[in-house]
Design a protein around this motif. Sequence first.
Motif, PDB file in Angstrom:
ATOM      1  N   TYR A 188       0.866  -1.173  -0.084  1.00 46.29           N
ATOM      2  CA  TYR A 188      -0.152   0.210   0.054  1.00 46.29           C
ATOM      3  C   TYR A 188       0.969   1.237  -0.057  1.00 46.29           C
ATOM      4  CZ  TYR A 188      -3.645  -3.117   0.899  1.00 46.29           C
ATOM      5  OH  TYR A 188      -4.744  -4.036   1.064  1.00 46.29           O
ATOM      6  N   HIS A 189       1.304   1.618  -1.219  1.00 49.74           N
ATOM      7  CA  HIS A 189       2.232   2.726  -1.257  1.00 49.74           C
ATOM      8  C   HIS A 189       1.394   4.055  -0.993  1.00 49.74           C
ATOM      9  CE1 HIS A 189       5.819   0.557  -2.658  1.00 49.74           C
ATOM     10  NE2 HIS A 189       5.190  -0.059  -3.560  1.00 49.74           N
ATOM     11  N   LEU A 190       0.270   4.112  -1.469  1.00 45.16           N
ATOM     12  CA  LEU A 190      -0.595   5.042  -1.520  1.00 45.16           C
ATOM     13  C   LEU A 190      -1.830   4.660  -0.564  1.00 45.16           C
ATOM     14  CD1 LEU A 190      -0.449   6.572  -5.058  1.00 45.16           C
ATOM     15  CD2 LEU A 190       0.852   7.061  -3.148  1.00 45.16           C
ATOM     16  N   SER A 191      -2.511   5.656   0.084  1.00 51.04           N
ATOM     17  CA  SER A 191      -3.948   5.425   0.428  1.00 51.04           C
ATOM     18  C   SER A 191      -4.977   5.549  -0.644  1.00 51.04           C
ATOM     19  CB  SER A 191      -4.408   6.601   1.430  1.00 51.04           C
ATOM     20  OG  SER A 191      -4.696   7.760   0.917  1.00 51.04           O
ATOM     21  N   GLU A 192      -5.876   5.055  -0.225  1.00 54.08           N
ATOM     22  CA  GLU A 192      -7.178   5.084  -1.150  1.00 54.08           C
ATOM     23  C   GLU A 192      -7.626   6.297  -1.730  1.00 54.08           C
ATOM     24  OE1 GLU A 192     -11.876   3.664  -0.797  1.00 54.08           O
ATOM     25  OE2 GLU A 192     -10.432   2.574   0.215  1.00 54.08           O
TER      26      GLU A 192
END
Length: 364
Positions: free
Chosen positions: A11-15
């Motif tokens: 999960y490099h980025l948030s949703e």
Amino acid sequence: MSGERRKEITYHLSEEEIDELLREAEDDRRKGRFGFLKNLYYGDSIAEAADREGRSAATGRRWADAWNEGGLEGLMPSFGGGRPPKLDEDEQEELLEMLRDGQPWKSQEIQHLLKDEFGVEYHPDYLGKFLRDLGLSYAKPRPKRPHRPENPEEILDERVADALDEDDGPHNREEGDDEEGWTVDDDVCTDGGTVLGFFDASQPQPYDNSRRVWYVDDPHVERPLVKTEESAVGFYALNGESTVRWKETEEKERICEVLEAVREQNPGKRILLVLDKHGSHVCEYTRKRAHQLGIDLIFLPSGSPHLNPIEQVWKYLKWTMAPIIVEDEDEFHELVKDVFDQVTQRISFAKDWCQKFLNLQKFP
């Protein structure tokens, strides 16, 4: 979930960040990759996530590997933009001070600042990575809920532990409650193990328009103006049977009818049910009826809906069903039940919750 099991995704980025990238993307190739990521975050296997974007499973595996290894930069090839020029350390510190003084910023505003003050341009797909490396956060500015405690996770952890440590007294009885009626119904058996689940109400509507779809001509859908006034009250079970019921109100009597349905769907076991502190949930009437049904209620700290995984179930259900066309309210109610049954087969919505709050050594 059918087909190939989804591999572990980093999960490099948030949703929220992926949603923002989707909204800003102008190139269909970027939209496809961002959509693929969103599908993975919602729990699709690689094959399912790729198929939703019209791609093969092999392409999905390649995209997933590139994302895991290189994050956004690895997933997004250079579609003509090339690597942006980098600022030296002194310029980065100067930029950081400017951003700190004028925060918050939109991405477009930062692009203008970089061009005006430093004469450089960053490709939109890589701007976010650059800013995160500087130490910036990318999130919706939300006001703090006034009633949320400073340590909601610690409070919930204690409540879950208390519920797992069974004692002789009614778990949900409080000081000042009437002493009568706090006995488990004669026909209720709770010695066959424990079911853990999450409880909440929502009001999905058949005219949600949050999902993009393909059109040849004018992008619109003609549909009857159907609206439902009832609430969908759902139970998302991790190791039991989930259920959802439509109720005309969320009054205590209707909530208890759903608790009775939860018991009917999960006979012979003790039930731990996580829910918020809505008035109809915390009142003595509901707490007593829950005890009679062999259901122990675990109340979330005030103002902490983020600690209830069923919130993600509702969000995914609404996103999956939009846009839809139904003839009447009854058809919509049945459709929600069918989709809820499918969605709650996944336990991925509660994976993080279990890691934080569930002591598997104590869980029967």
